[in-house]
Write a protein that holds these residues in place. Structure first.
Motif, PDB file in Angstrom:
ATOM      1  N   ILE A 171     -33.857  12.645  18.170  1.00 50.20           N
ATOM      2  CA  ILE A 171     -33.346  11.939  19.351  1.00 50.20           C
ATOM      3  C   ILE A 171     -32.089  12.622  19.881  1.00 50.20           C
ATOM      4  O   ILE A 171     -31.909  12.771  21.099  1.00 50.20           O
ATOM      5  CB  ILE A 171     -33.094  10.459  18.994  1.00 50.20           C
ATOM      6  CG1 ILE A 171     -34.430   9.753  18.722  1.00 50.20           C
ATOM      7  CG2 ILE A 171     -32.330   9.751  20.117  1.00 50.20           C
ATOM      8  CD1 ILE A 171     -34.309   8.368  18.149  1.00 50.20           C
ATOM      9  N   LEU A 172     -31.208  13.053  18.986  1.00 52.52           N
ATOM     10  CA  LEU A 172     -30.015  13.779  19.433  1.00 52.52           C
ATOM     11  C   LEU A 172     -30.393  15.099  20.106  1.00 52.52           C
ATOM     12  O   LEU A 172     -29.743  15.526  21.067  1.00 52.52           O
ATOM     13  CB  LEU A 172     -29.088  14.039  18.242  1.00 52.52           C
ATOM     14  CG  LEU A 172     -28.367  12.805  17.682  1.00 52.52           C
ATOM     15  CD1 LEU A 172     -27.718  13.133  16.345  1.00 52.52           C
ATOM     16  CD2 LEU A 172     -27.323  12.293  18.673  1.00 52.52           C
ATOM     17  N   ASN A 173     -31.447  15.731  19.620  1.00 55.82           N
ATOM     18  CA  ASN A 173     -31.928  16.961  20.259  1.00 55.82           C
ATOM     19  C   ASN A 173     -32.418  16.675  21.672  1.00 55.82           C
ATOM     20  O   ASN A 173     -32.147  17.429  22.613  1.00 55.82           O
ATOM     21  CB  ASN A 173     -33.050  17.562  19.404  1.00 55.82           C
ATOM     22  CG  ASN A 173     -33.560  18.872  19.967  1.00 55.82           C
ATOM     23  OD1 ASN A 173     -32.785  19.721  20.415  1.00 55.82           O
ATOM     24  ND2 ASN A 173     -34.867  19.046  19.972  1.00 55.82           N
ATOM     25  N   PHE A 174     -33.161  15.551  21.833  1.00 52.81           N
ATOM     26  CA  PHE A 174     -33.598  15.162  23.176  1.00 52.81           C
ATOM     27  C   PHE A 174     -32.387  14.951  24.087  1.00 52.81           C
ATOM     28  O   PHE A 174     -32.358  15.401  25.243  1.00 52.81           O
ATOM     29  CB  PHE A 174     -34.427  13.869  23.123  1.00 52.81           C
ATOM     30  CG  PHE A 174     -35.691  13.961  22.306  1.00 52.81           C
ATOM     31  CD1 PHE A 174     -36.297  15.184  22.038  1.00 52.81           C
ATOM     32  CD2 PHE A 174     -36.289  12.810  21.785  1.00 52.81           C
ATOM     33  CE1 PHE A 174     -37.456  15.261  21.283  1.00 52.81           C
ATOM     34  CE2 PHE A 174     -37.444  12.880  21.034  1.00 52.81           C
ATOM     35  CZ  PHE A 174     -38.035  14.101  20.779  1.00 52.81           C
ATOM     36  N   LEU A 175     -31.392  14.215  23.573  1.00 54.80           N
ATOM     37  CA  LEU A 175     -30.196  13.928  24.380  1.00 54.80           C
ATOM     38  C   LEU A 175     -29.431  15.205  24.724  1.00 54.80           C
ATOM     39  O   LEU A 175     -28.868  15.331  25.813  1.00 54.80           O
ATOM     40  CB  LEU A 175     -29.295  12.954  23.624  1.00 54.80           C
ATOM     41  CG  LEU A 175     -29.832  11.524  23.475  1.00 54.80           C
ATOM     42  CD1 LEU A 175     -28.942  10.715  22.537  1.00 54.80           C
ATOM     43  CD2 LEU A 175     -29.909  10.841  24.848  1.00 54.80           C
ATOM     44  N   ASP A 176     -29.407  16.152  23.777  1.00 55.35           N
ATOM     45  CA  ASP A 176     -28.730  17.424  24.022  1.00 55.35           C
ATOM     46  C   ASP A 176     -29.345  18.136  25.226  1.00 55.35           C
ATOM     47  O   ASP A 176     -28.643  18.662  26.098  1.00 55.35           O
ATOM     48  CB  ASP A 176     -28.826  18.291  22.769  1.00 55.35           C
ATOM     49  CG  ASP A 176     -28.135  19.629  22.930  1.00 55.35           C
ATOM     50  OD1 ASP A 176     -26.996  19.636  23.449  1.00 55.35           O
ATOM     51  OD2 ASP A 176     -28.720  20.661  22.556  1.00 55.35           O
ATOM     52  N   HIS A 177     -30.696  18.144  25.284  1.00 48.46           N
ATOM     53  CA  HIS A 177     -31.362  18.755  26.440  1.00 48.46           C
ATOM     54  C   HIS A 177     -31.152  17.938  27.706  1.00 48.46           C
ATOM     55  O   HIS A 177     -31.107  18.493  28.810  1.00 48.46           O
ATOM     56  CB  HIS A 177     -32.861  18.903  26.159  1.00 48.46           C
ATOM     57  CG  HIS A 177     -33.189  20.034  25.221  1.00 48.46           C
ATOM     58  ND1 HIS A 177     -33.039  21.359  25.573  1.00 48.46           N
ATOM     59  CD2 HIS A 177     -33.641  20.039  23.945  1.00 48.46           C
ATOM     60  CE1 HIS A 177     -33.393  22.133  24.554  1.00 48.46           C
ATOM     61  NE2 HIS A 177     -33.747  21.357  23.549  1.00 48.46           N
ATOM     62  N   MET A 178     -31.011  16.647  27.545  1.00 45.08           N
ATOM     63  CA  MET A 178     -30.746  15.796  28.714  1.00 45.08           C
ATOM     64  C   MET A 178     -29.363  16.104  29.277  1.00 45.08           C
ATOM     65  O   MET A 178     -29.165  16.139  30.503  1.00 45.08           O
ATOM     66  CB  MET A 178     -30.861  14.326  28.304  1.00 45.08           C
ATOM     67  CG  MET A 178     -30.867  13.359  29.460  1.00 45.08           C
ATOM     68  SD  MET A 178     -31.157  11.666  28.880  1.00 45.08           S
ATOM     69  CE  MET A 178     -31.396  10.847  30.451  1.00 45.08           C
ATOM     70  N   VAL A 179     -28.381  16.318  28.393  1.00 45.76           N
ATOM     71  CA  VAL A 179     -27.026  16.692  28.831  1.00 45.76           C
ATOM     72  C   VAL A 179     -27.099  17.916  29.727  1.00 45.76           C
ATOM     73  O   VAL A 179     -26.445  18.002  30.774  1.00 45.76           O
ATOM     74  CB  VAL A 179     -26.128  16.964  27.613  1.00 45.76           C
ATOM     75  CG1 VAL A 179     -24.819  17.625  28.039  1.00 45.76           C
ATOM     76  CG2 VAL A 179     -25.840  15.671  26.864  1.00 45.76           C
ATOM     77  N   LYS A 180     -27.911  18.875  29.325  1.00 47.20           N
ATOM     78  CA  LYS A 180     -28.013  20.138  30.069  1.00 47.20           C
ATOM     79  C   LYS A 180     -28.957  20.044  31.257  1.00 47.20           C
ATOM     80  O   LYS A 180     -29.090  21.008  32.012  1.00 47.20           O
ATOM     81  CB  LYS A 180     -28.502  21.242  29.122  1.00 47.20           C
ATOM     82  CG  LYS A 180     -27.624  21.422  27.892  1.00 47.20           C
ATOM     83  CD  LYS A 180     -28.353  22.229  26.824  1.00 47.20           C
ATOM     84  CE  LYS A 180     -27.573  22.224  25.518  1.00 47.20           C
ATOM     85  NZ  LYS A 180     -28.298  22.877  24.416  1.00 47.20           N
ATOM     86  N   GLY A 181     -29.665  18.902  31.403  1.00 47.84           N
ATOM     87  CA  GLY A 181     -30.589  18.740  32.529  1.00 47.84           C
ATOM     88  C   GLY A 181     -31.886  19.497  32.360  1.00 47.84           C
ATOM     89  O   GLY A 181     -32.563  19.799  33.341  1.00 47.84           O
TER      90      GLY A 181
END
Length: 892
Positions: free
Chosen positions: A728-738
């Motif tokens: 989930i943190l990996n998903f959020l990390d990519h979300m941060v970067k768009g």
């Protein structure tokens, strides 16, 4: 070599004295020499060193011919046949006749010059007389038959091999004409097949087929002069009514070989065949072959069909037809430029036999062979399709009766129709109209299904068919049928009605939906037709059935081009109304939504149709789904599937926010990042139970990238809760970067009709399976750590709210009994967040977002407690942000 030299000297001595010997002594000397010759041959494994082999072959062949004639001379046929058998058979010590036969057999396998000497001895005609007698007159059985059968078989094989070796040469066939037994044997096969010696049927057929392939002008003139083909046809007509079909096929195939093989040299035998009702004979024979393949098949039936197919190209004059090309046609089709290979149909009579068999027979093998033959004729020359269809119209006529044929025949027929479009690039409008009528009448549902699959295949060839099938009324017909089926589905409302939606009917509905989808892809006009028919409420009914869903979503996606709001309201509504167990439905809807969100024009409709709240509600409904161990309904679902749903939900949110300031502002202003954080916390893998034990020191200090790498591919036994948190943190990390909407970690699942869904098969054992990576597991190491990639690209934080979510989840990265590991992952995440704000642009985005207070509130324990392991890393994050112009009270 020494033995061959000795033999050579002995044969030279024989040659020298032979002219001075009486015939009987000359013959005895030669017969005494042959056993020595055979012995040396066998001991030298067939390697010959004998300079006078041609002369030896000539002498031995002449002697064998003389012995055969002596045994035939002046005797009645049956007596002559018995005498020949006694001459050639082996009985105890090798008799003279068998010795000669074996010698000629070996010599006939040496070289061409030796073979010419054998042929010139008169043996071809003599052996044909033998074959005629052996075939025509069966011997009466005696008690010693079983003992001699093996020897008989060897003798028979040698005799046949010698004949085949001689008759494959034109010279051998010419020599054969010296006797009148060739036409006698051909006629005998056509008249005495049921009375002949059964053990000689196959050998006689082999020899005659060999002769057929080596025909000469003289042999053709010879056979024509004695009316051989005419008499054979007359006799075969009589056999057809009395013999089993397989026997008639075997006899007829021999006669037809001479007709077909002679054509390149002369058309005389084909003309004789045609003038004596040869095609009617073949039609009669072939129609008697219905059911023959059910008893193990018949190679001679297939041979006749192959030869008949070849005869379609045998004719003196090219067919000249001018067809009426109906337009529209595919852009690259041009009949005038169609190149002919020369293998064109010139014999419509031969083809009419094939056509008549298909029309009159329902035998599966026969009909499929006819269709295969037609495909072969088309493959020989593209022009053949047009020559046949503009004269005899086989495919056009077959369409009227195809529903009477067995299912495999129907499948093969419609594949043949497909090839007209796919291989010939031609649109057969009349044939397509008849197929459409077949679909409309729906006399045989399987045939309707197969026909519709055919039209679906050609529709995908070119957009032109979207116009053709709309203008022909097919689109309207399909919409009417689907409306009817949708009403039935809605009426059943999940209950099972007897006979409803079973088997072929269910498949038919699925293909109709695929056809409508294909007709609307790239064709706005057809999408408008669908909408004008008021079909949208009916189409969406099919979403609940998994076997219909892919095509239904494709249709709805095409309709979105006309009205994004309508599409969004349907998809978001279906997502919100789906139950906890409808996991596949949710995943399919989310994937469809992602495809539409690729268009920036859809973002506004997504927001106004409560798309953000709808997706966040999916996360809310998953409360406790990632608990370890799982409970409730989630226990039956693998955790990889749950993570997949989380992934696609976050992907949808990211796609809707991508390069859309209005949506980004809406999401942040309405506190939806905070809502997303709450929903993620409730999934069950994050700590939500109050106090936590905080270790004062760490034994390991792995980076976030190392944790990711271990989760993807390492055998390190991370607990399930930690793996889920890292994902989930990996998903959020990519979300941060768009970039989350560009990632792909899970394989697409494409269920077909009758396939069990994966969730039905996956139990608790599959819960620890990781999602399938698009990239190999080692790719993270190969590409470098996320922090390194971030620095290289000098990326900017696109969604600062996602950073807030990561920070808010930071204290929740904890599990009792794993305090050391919990603290290590927390520190790794903080260090990673610190790397995210290294660039000045990223710090500006964070400070301008007004979210710093949220971050501070989320981690106030760490800020207030200087001994907290996270205190120093978080402080460094804010030291980086302090360089920007932000409100002092926020920092305080």
């Amino acid at each position: 070599t020494l033995q061959w030299e000795t033999l050579g000297r002995q044969f030279v001595e024989y040659e020298q004295v032979a002219p001075f010997l009486i015939p009987e002594e000359q013959q005895r000397r030669l017969l005494d020499f042959l056993p020595l010759f055979l012995k040396v041959w066998e001991e030298s494994a067939g390697v010959i060193v004998f300079p006078n082999i041609q002369l030896l072959a000539s002498e031995v062949s002449k002697l064998l011919t003389k012995e055969i004639k002596k045994n035939l001379n002046g005797k009645p046929a049956e007596e002559a046949r018995l005498a020949l058998e006694q001459l050639l058979q082996q009985k105890g010590e090798m008799e003279d006749g068998h010795l000669l036969l074996k010698s000629v057999y070996l010599l006939s396998q040496t070289d061409m010059r030796t073979m010419w000497n054998i042929i010139g001895s008169g043996l071809p005609a003599a052996l044909m007389q033998c074959l005629y007698l052996f075939f025509t007159f069966p011997l009466r059985k005696t008690g010693d038959d079983e003992k001699t059968s093996e020897d008989d078989a060897q003798t028979q094989e040698m005799l046949v091999k010698i004949m085949i070796n001689m008759y494959r040469e034109e010279q051998g066939v010419e020599e054969l004409l010296a006797a009148d037994k060739l036409q006698s044997l051909i006629i005998a096969t056509a008249s005495l097949w049921d009375q002949c010696n059964h053990s000689w049927k196959v050998p006689a057929g082999r020899v005659l087929r060999t002769i057929s392939k080596a025909q000469t002008k003289n042999s053709i003139v010879y056979l024509q002069a004695v009316d051989c083909i005419k008499i054979a046809i007359q006799n075969l007509f009589k056999l057809t009514d009395t013999l089993p079909a397989c026997d008639v096929c075997e006899a007829a195939s021999i006669v037809l070989c001479f007709v077909k093989d002679s054509y390149p040299i002369s058309s005389a035998l084909l003309t004789e065949f045609e003038n004596n009702d040869g095609y009617q004979l073949l039609l009669k024979i072939l129609l008697r072959c219905e059911g023959l393949q059910q008893n193990g098949g018949d190679p001679y039936l297939d041979e006749i069909l192959d030869m008949l197919t070849c005869l379609t190209t045998c004719g003196k004059n090219e067919l000249k037809v001018s067809g009426n090309i109906v337009h529209p046609q595919l852009p690259h089709f041009n009949f005038e430029r169609t190149q002919s290979s020369g293998m064109t149909v010139k014999n419509l009579q031969a083809f009419q036999v094939l056509q008549s068999i298909f029309q009159k027979s329902n035998d599966q093998h026969l009909c499929r062979r006819i269709l295969a033959s037609i495909g072969t004729i088309w493959a020989w020359d593209t022009v053949n399709f047009f020559l046949l269809e503009w004269t005899l119209q086989p495919i056009n006529q077959f369409t009227d009766i195809i529903h009477f044929k067995p299912h495999p025949v129907q499948v093969q027929f419609f594949r043949l129709v497909e090839s007209i479009v796919l291989d010939l690039s031609y649109v057969p409008h009349e044939i397509l109209k008849k197929i459409q009528y077949l679909i409309k009448e729906n006399v045989v549902p399987f045939c309707t299904l197969t026909a519709l699959r055919c039209l679906l295949s050609v529709t995908k060839k070119d957009l032109l068919f979207s116009d053709i099938f709309r203008d022909s009324g097919l689109l309207g017909l399909l919409l009417a049928l689907l409306r009817k089926q949708a009403k039935i589905l809605r009426k059943s409302a999940g209950t099972h009605l007897p006979g409803l939606e079973e088997g072929t009917e269910k498949e038919l509905n699925a293909v109709m939906l695929k056809m409508v989808a294909a007709l609307t892809v790239g064709c706005v006009r057809n999408a408008v037709v669908l909408k004008d028919y008021g079909m949208v409420p009916y189409i969406k009914i099919f979403l609940d059935e998994e076997c219909y869903r892919s095509a239904t979503l494709s249709i709805l996606e095409q309709l979105s081009v006309i009205n994004y709001e309508e599409y969004m309201s349907i998809i978001i509504g279906a997502l919100c109304s789906s139950t906890q167990g409808e996991l596949h439905l949710k995943l399919d809807l989310l994937k469809s939504l992602l495809r539409i969100l690729e268009s920036p024009k859809s973002h506004s409709a997504f927001r106004t149709c409560s798309g953000f709240n709808g997706l966040l509600s999916l996360l809310s409904d998953m409360e406790g789904a990632l608990q370890d161990p799982p409970s409730g309904l989630w226990a039956a679902v693998g955790q990889n599937r749950i993570l997949e749903l989380v992934f696609y939900t976050l992907q949808g949110i990211t796609a809707a926010l991508h390069l859309d300031p209005v949506n980004s502002n809406f999401f942040q202003r309405n506190g939806l990042f905070e809502k997303m954080a709450e929903d993620l916390e409730s999934l069950g893998c994050f700590w939500t139970q109050g106090e936590r034990q905080i270790p004062m020191s760490l034994e390991k200090t792995r980076t976030f990238a190392e944790f990711l790498d271990a989760t993807f591919c390492s055998s390190e036994p991370f607990p399930m809760w930690l793996k889920n948190c890292i994902w989930i943190l990996n998903f959020l990390d990519h979300m941060v970067k768009g970039t989350l909407h560009l990632e792909s970690y899970f394989k697409d699942r494409k269920p077909e009709m009758g396939e069990a869904s994966e969730d039905d098969q996956e139990g608790p054992q599959g819960q620890e399976e990781r999602p399938d990576n698009k990239l190999p597991a080692s790719a993270y190491r190969l590409r470098g750590s996320p922090e390194e990639m971030w620095e290289k690209k000098d990326c900017v934080i696109v969604h600062p709210g996602a950073v807030c979510v990561m920070v808010r989840l930071l204290p929740k990265l904890y599990k009792e009994g794993h305090s050391q590991l919990s603290q290590e992952i927390q520190c790794a995440v903080v260090d990673h967040i610190q790397s995210l704000v290294k660039s000045e642009k990223s710090r500006q985005v964070m400070c301008g977002s007004g979210l710093l207070s949220t971050i501070i509130t989320s981690c106030q324990d760490a800020f207030h407690n200087e001994s907290h392991p996270l205190h120093l890393p978080l402080t460094r994050v804010f030291e980086k942000l302090a360089s920007q112009a932000i409100e002092p009270n926020v920092l305080r």
